[in-house]
Design an enzyme around this catalytic site. Structure first.
Site, PDB file in Angstrom:
ATOM      1  N   THR A 102      55.340-106.461-131.143  1.00  8.96           N
ATOM      2  CA  THR A 102      55.108-106.407-129.701  1.00  8.96           C
ATOM      3  C   THR A 102      56.434-106.438-128.969  1.00  8.96           C
ATOM      4  O   THR A 102      57.365-107.125-129.393  1.00  8.96           O
ATOM      5  CB  THR A 102      54.240-107.582-129.189  1.00  8.96           C
ATOM      6  N   ASP A 125      56.109-112.523-128.264  1.00  5.92           N
ATOM      7  CA  ASP A 125      55.370-113.775-128.047  1.00  5.92           C
ATOM      8  C   ASP A 125      54.521-114.195-129.246  1.00  5.92           C
ATOM      9  O   ASP A 125      53.560-114.948-129.088  1.00  5.92           O
ATOM     10  CB  ASP A 125      54.482-113.644-126.796  1.00  5.92           C
ATOM     11  N   GLY A 164      55.260-108.350-120.597  1.00  3.67           N
ATOM     12  CA  GLY A 164      55.420-109.600-121.342  1.00  3.67           C
ATOM     13  C   GLY A 164      54.151-110.420-121.463  1.00  3.67           C
ATOM     14  O   GLY A 164      54.130-111.465-122.097  1.00  3.67           O
ATOM     15  N   ARG A 174      62.483-103.779-101.846  1.00  5.83           N
ATOM     16  CA  ARG A 174      61.759-102.723-102.556  1.00  5.83           C
ATOM     17  C   ARG A 174      61.256-103.280-103.883  1.00  5.83           C
ATOM     18  O   ARG A 174      61.882-104.166-104.476  1.00  5.83           O
ATOM     19  CB  ARG A 174      62.676-101.535-102.846  1.00  5.83           C
ATOM     20  N   GLY A 180      48.733-102.309-128.446  1.00  5.67           N
ATOM     21  CA  GLY A 180      49.712-101.503-127.710  1.00  5.67           C
ATOM     22  C   GLY A 180      50.839-101.060-128.635  1.00  5.67           C
ATOM     23  O   GLY A 180      51.236-101.800-129.528  1.00  5.67           O
ATOM     24  N   ARG A 187      58.037 -99.414-123.175  1.00  6.67           N
ATOM     25  CA  ARG A 187      57.538 -99.287-124.550  1.00  6.67           C
ATOM     26  C   ARG A 187      57.846 -97.928-125.154  1.00  6.67           C
ATOM     27  O   ARG A 187      57.567 -97.704-126.330  1.00  6.67           O
ATOM     28  CB  ARG A 187      56.016 -99.462-124.568  1.00  6.67           C
ATOM     29  N   ASP A 230      56.573-107.892-126.324  1.00  4.08           N
ATOM     30  CA  ASP A 230      56.500-109.160-125.574  1.00  4.08           C
ATOM     31  C   ASP A 230      57.213-110.319-126.275  1.00  4.08           C
ATOM     32  O   ASP A 230      57.498-111.335-125.638  1.00  4.08           O
ATOM     33  CB  ASP A 230      55.035-109.557-125.361  1.00  4.08           C
ATOM     34  N   ARG A 261      42.829-100.141-129.244  1.00  5.69           N
ATOM     35  CA  ARG A 261      42.462-101.553-129.103  1.00  5.69           C
ATOM     36  C   ARG A 261      41.037-101.792-129.619  1.00  5.69           C
ATOM     37  O   ARG A 261      40.429-102.813-129.339  1.00  5.69           O
ATOM     38  CB  ARG A 261      42.592-101.988-127.648  1.00  5.69           C
ATOM     39  N   ASP A 286      49.250-110.283-131.351  1.00  2.40           N
ATOM     40  CA  ASP A 286      48.449-111.469-131.693  1.00  2.40           C
ATOM     41  C   ASP A 286      46.960-111.153-131.822  1.00  2.40           C
ATOM     42  O   ASP A 286      46.290-111.669-132.708  1.00  2.40           O
ATOM     43  CB  ASP A 286      48.723-112.640-130.735  1.00  2.40           C
TER      44      ASP A 286
END
Ligand code: F6P
Length: 340
Positions: free
Chosen positions: A125, A129, A170, A264, A11, A273, A127, A72, A103
């Site tokens: 990323t 992570d 995330g 909502r 991504g 991103r 994220d 990907r 990763d």
């Protein structure tokens, strides 16, 4: 003269172009050749590469996305590993590949290194992570975007006395939710690392309303488990990658039922991103790109450049991407003081 290739895989995330610019500029400064690989690993598999000049990377520092394109596609999932990319490596005389990836892409780089390819990883990323680094570039931009969104949702929530459930990206880690929830002053933050009970969440929101605060912001990380008995449809993309997202659509209606307050749901999705990287991500991306180029030019391999405190360090690549880096309980505790 060394030939260093650079690719962006997985991504996209804000700051990728800062890294590409830095790698190309630093390689040229050493008299080397820089090769841009188009569309991630796919470009190495298909021979889709081009020589990169300094001019190719002018004006890209502030741009989101990646001028190289990404995908990907993976040489182990969609090919025979090193054998699938070896023709391109030989044809272009590539000495080392700088892999800017998350990763998954970095694990692919580890396998290629084990087969003999020289690789240097750059953790990427939103994220945040990836192990071995204190932060990934892209994360700061995503947190800023989510914080802006929370600020806007807060004023409309307040005007209508509503609960606003905001779902953020995330994957299996709650870094974006924890950081943006704190920055945006959210009333609840649900992350995959910490079990939650929706009835408790509802009770806290009702208590808050009883005390005269008639709206609430609930930040939900996309990777949280749905409440017991509920399911979120699993979507798998063309590359077999499981797409997360949608758990807020389950949590929102349940919260409305449990609290009796109008609710909502906003799923921020890929907005997080897109667009121009923050100054922090431009700087981090640039520093990591310079270090990756220097490591590759120096003959390094099987390593990842990383942020360690205020410095850029080099760490073992296999170790860094062994498992996702999760939000530690103490980090979540810091945010918990401000929740409902
Ligand atoms: O890993 C980055 C990320 O943005 C995740 O937060 C999210 O789950 C995923 O990528 C979305 O992937 P795609 O772009 O394939 O929809």
């Amino acid at each position: 003269m060394s030939t260093i290739a650079v690719l962006t895989a997985g991504g996209d995330c804000p700051g990728l172009n800062a890294v590409v610019r830095a790698v190309v500029t630093r390689v040229h400064a050493s008299g080397g050749r820089a090769v841009g690989v188009l569309n991630g690993w796919q470009g190495l598999m298909d021979g889709d590469t081009r020589l990169m000049t300094r001019d190719d990377v002018r004006g890209i520092l502030t741009r989101g996305g990646t001028i190289l394109g990404t995908s990907r596609k993976d040489p182990y999932v969609h090919g025979q590993g090193l054998a699938s990319i070896q023709p391109t490596i030989e044809q272009d005389g590539i000495d080392a590949v700088v892999v800017i990836g998350g990763d998954g892409s970095l694990r692919t780089a580890v396998m290629l290194a084990e087969e003999g390819l020289r690789v240097v990883g750059v953790p990427k990323t939103i994220d945040n992570d990836i192990g071995g680094t204190d932060m990934t570039f892209g994360f700061d931009t995503a947190v800023q975007i989510v914080t802006d969104a929370i600020d806007r949702l807060t004023t409309t929530a307040e005007a209508h006395n509503r609960i606003m459930v905001v779902e953020v990206m995330g994957r299996t880690a709650g870094w974006i939710a924890t950081a943006a929830g704190m920055a945006g002053g959210a009333e609840e933050i649900l992350i995959p690392e910490i079990a939650y009970d929706l009835e408790d969440v509802a009770a806290r929101i009702v208590r808050r309303h009883d005390h005269g605060r008639l709206y609430s912001i609930v930040v939900v990380a996309e990777g949280v488990a749905p409440p017991p008995g509920a399911t979120v449809p699993v979507v798998v993309d063309a590359f077999g990658f499981e797409r997360l997202g949608g758990v807020a659509n389950v949590i929102g209606p349940q919260l409305e039922r449990l609290t009796g307050f109008e609710t909502r749901v906003t799923i921020l999705g890929h907005l997080q991103r897109g667009g121009t990287p923050t100054a922090f991500d431009r700087i981090l991306g640039t520093r990591l790109g310079v270090a990756a180029a220097e490591t590759a030019l120096d003959g390094g391999s099987g390593v990842m450049v990383a942020l360690s405190g205020q410095s850029i360090a080099t760490v073992d690549l296999a170790e860094a991407c062994r498992e996702p880096r999760k939000v530690p309980p103490e980090r979540y505790e810091e945010a918990r003081w401000f929740l409902a």
